[in-house]
Design a protein around this motif. Sequence first.
Motif, PDB file in Angstrom:
ATOM      1  N   GLU A  57       0.836  -1.199   0.000  1.00  0.00           N
ATOM      2  CA  GLU A  57       0.000   0.000   0.000  1.00  0.00           C
ATOM      3  C   GLU A  57       0.864   1.239   0.000  1.00  0.00           C
ATOM      4  OE1 GLU A  57      -3.488   1.848   2.832  1.00  0.00           O
ATOM      5  OE2 GLU A  57      -3.165  -0.312   2.769  1.00  0.00           O
ATOM      6  N   ASN A  58       0.464   2.249  -0.726  1.00  0.00           N
ATOM      7  CA  ASN A  58       1.222   3.501  -0.814  1.00  0.00           C
ATOM      8  C   ASN A  58       1.139   4.241   0.514  1.00  0.00           C
ATOM      9  OD1 ASN A  58       2.363   5.912  -1.450  1.00  0.00           O
ATOM     10  ND2 ASN A  58       1.272   6.160  -3.379  1.00  0.00           N
ATOM     11  N   ASN A  59       2.288   4.474   1.118  1.00  0.00           N
ATOM     12  CA  ASN A  59       2.313   5.127   2.433  1.00  0.00           C
ATOM     13  C   ASN A  59       2.547   6.626   2.357  1.00  0.00           C
ATOM     14  OD1 ASN A  59       1.899   2.778   3.858  1.00  0.00           O
ATOM     15  ND2 ASN A  59       4.060   2.258   3.864  1.00  0.00           N
ATOM     16  N   LEU A  60       2.737   7.175   1.143  1.00  0.00           N
ATOM     17  CA  LEU A  60       2.964   8.610   1.006  1.00  0.00           C
ATOM     18  C   LEU A  60       1.633   9.344   1.008  1.00  0.00           C
ATOM     19  CD1 LEU A  60       4.685  11.092   0.452  1.00  0.00           C
ATOM     20  CD2 LEU A  60       4.555  10.567  -1.977  1.00  0.00           C
ATOM     21  N   GLU A  61       1.378  10.076   2.074  1.00  0.00           N
ATOM     22  CA  GLU A  61       0.152  10.862   2.142  1.00  0.00           C
ATOM     23  C   GLU A  61       0.380  12.169   1.413  1.00  0.00           C
ATOM     24  OE1 GLU A  61      -1.187  11.379   6.064  1.00  0.00           O
ATOM     25  OE2 GLU A  61      -1.334   9.235   6.511  1.00  0.00           O
ATOM     26  N   SER A 473      12.044   1.322   0.067  1.00  0.00           N
ATOM     27  CA  SER A 473      11.174   2.236  -0.674  1.00  0.00           C
ATOM     28  C   SER A 473      10.909   1.685  -2.071  1.00  0.00           C
ATOM     29  CB  SER A 473      11.814   3.622  -0.783  1.00  0.00           C
ATOM     30  OG  SER A 473      13.001   3.555  -1.537  1.00  0.00           O
ATOM     31  N   ASP A 485       5.212   8.326  -7.623  1.00  0.00           N
ATOM     32  CA  ASP A 485       4.592   7.255  -6.830  1.00  0.00           C
ATOM     33  C   ASP A 485       5.566   6.661  -5.820  1.00  0.00           C
ATOM     34  OD1 ASP A 485       2.365   7.691  -8.345  1.00  0.00           O
ATOM     35  OD2 ASP A 485       2.725   6.028  -9.707  1.00  0.00           O
ATOM     36  N   LYS A 487       6.777   5.395  -2.345  1.00  0.00           N
ATOM     37  CA  LYS A 487       6.119   4.854  -1.167  1.00  0.00           C
ATOM     38  C   LYS A 487       7.101   4.000  -0.375  1.00  0.00           C
ATOM     39  CE  LYS A 487       4.023   1.427  -4.238  1.00  0.00           C
ATOM     40  NZ  LYS A 487       2.759   0.939  -4.800  1.00  0.00           N
ATOM     41  N   HIS A 497      11.425   6.673   7.624  1.00  0.00           N
ATOM     42  CA  HIS A 497      10.582   6.639   6.423  1.00  0.00           C
ATOM     43  C   HIS A 497      10.580   8.010   5.737  1.00  0.00           C
ATOM     44  CE1 HIS A 497       7.923   3.163   8.199  1.00  0.00           C
ATOM     45  NE2 HIS A 497       9.204   2.859   8.113  1.00  0.00           N
ATOM     46  N   LEU A 501      11.853   9.001   2.007  1.00  0.00           N
ATOM     47  CA  LEU A 501      10.901   9.620   1.071  1.00  0.00           C
ATOM     48  C   LEU A 501      11.444  10.930   0.528  1.00  0.00           C
ATOM     49  CD1 LEU A 501       7.394   9.098   2.722  1.00  0.00           C
ATOM     50  CD2 LEU A 501       8.159   8.199   0.536  1.00  0.00           C
TER      51      LEU A 501
END
Length: 629
Positions: A57-61, A473, A485, A487, A497, A501
């Motif tokens: 799941e993409n964790n970058l908000e 990552s 994209d 994440k 993290h 990022l």
Amino acid sequence: FRQETFFKINRWYLLLTICLGLLIPILDYSALFPTIGPNDTLKMSIDPIVIGVQNFENNLEEIVVTPITNTIDYAMILNSIYWIGFFLCALRFVIGLFKIGSIFKYSEKVQKVDHLLIKTKEPHLPFSFFKFLFWSDKLALDDVEKDKIMKHEMVHIEQGHSYDVLFLQILQIVFWCSPLIYFYNRSLRNVHEYLADDEVLQTSPTSLYGKILIKQSSNGFQFALANNFIHSQLKNRIAMMTKSKSNNTYLTKYLFAFPVLALLFFSFSTKHDLNTFPIFENSESALILKDSVYKTVDQMPAFQGCADVKGEEKTVCSQNKLLMHVYTNIKYPAEARTKGTQGIVVVKFIVTKEGYVSRPEIMRGLGDGCDKAVIEIVRNMPQWEAGQQDGQAVNVEYVLPVKFQLEGDPPAKDETIYSEVDEMPRFKGCEEDGLEGEELKKCATQKLLMHIYTNIKYPQVARDAEVQGTVISDFVIDQEGKIKDVKILKGPDSGLHAEVLRVVSEMPNWVPGKKDGKLVNTSFILPVKFQLEPKAVSDKKEINNTLKLTDLNISPNPSKGNVNISFNSAEGDIELQVMDVNGKLLKTFSEKSTGFLNRSLDLSSLPKGTVLINIIQDGKSYTEKVILQ
């Protein structure tokens, strides 16, 4: 100054100040404040790059910006109004030139010593245009009147007033919507007439010359681009003719212009890339460079409106307020909508210790107006609650991703993300070396490692908590080589993290991958291992007591081979060991310190990459990282 009779000074004052008005906004005073940042000397290592893809799941908000339909685009309306005015003024200018050219073409020309006399058949007031003096045969003048008017126009020709008029007319086309340009035009025209009148009055009675002005004030028509004998505001000209000459002591009034110009310079000069604010918006924002800028602190800055919230709830509140600010104020650029531009814009800015937002900078952009929209939204942020480190307010760097997303069908292009391709993407920097195959791949990998080693930082909170481990990552290199994209697949700590990022998002464009001869989107997995040195997993004071060194300096770092190391230490024998990141001994240097050591180390024979310099004295050691390019 318009009430003074220093006409020549007033003319050059007007010309100089309007030129300064053009120059000041493109000048930059920020170079007066050099950037000073903290040095990070902690060690970390990175695992080998692994190519592949996994379903996580993409964790970058990120903030998602979608276009709002059926809204009035005021920017487009204002832009259209400006260009309509621009073309109308330009048309008027061209028509004026055409009229003068038409009269010139069909009139009798008489060459004089210092000008060309143009005898016209049409009724009009006498006027000059550069070296041409236009004179109508329809004017009923006696010899005295003719002589005075001729002398008046010759002053315009000799002093080059037409250059001033042409310059102001061009500026009036470009800045037609500014009222000041019309005031400048009127004032400069008046000064031209005062200068010409003053020259004629040197040999003529004021009453006689005044009667000539009044007599000719209603005869014929005038040309906007020319210096006409009667140029409106006749009352002002006669008043100035009868005015006593200003005393030379009044020249000191011009000195007051200098502090005003200095204030305007510091108020309106700025940088082209829009990364700084004018000093009048926030005088403190230009001074933050004197203090350290932190990336991770004990208490991160909080957006306005969360002062009464504590703990984790404050972080959530701050994020919600920030999201609301962006959603409420940002608009999808019309150019981006037209071209179907979508993607993420990553902006970096600093929240100063006073809570002001400063130095917004696009780390990864889209173009087509998206970058500018994000910069503007950051610039217009209200004052934040400043971040804190060790109980003190500090300057904190903040990274904000903003995603622009259109509704409806995606663009008609291959959006497939491949994990296996014929030619993998590679980090740029090896193309000019003429490498191919495995050598090119190895060089690109080394460049990537070098980029990460140079830019990544070990977060302070993670160091204090002795958090170690690998952050994995996942990101995509699209057909244009852009990173998107990003994440986090897994990792031991949210602070680690965020750092990975940041570094991945700020990477420059890559050479994109290829499949079946076409550029495609390719997935990359990058593991970054954060590892503290054995001596670092303990109390900070104990680390510093391992080997007491002061004023330690290793430069240049990164280096191309020759490194100079200097420090203060106790007297005695010192051994300098150079090792790779795996602990393998590469070189040894022995020295005897008298309290201060200054030594040049030749490391040019060592392979490129990261090496560790271990300083050993009396059984104690201290280690520093050096990057060889």
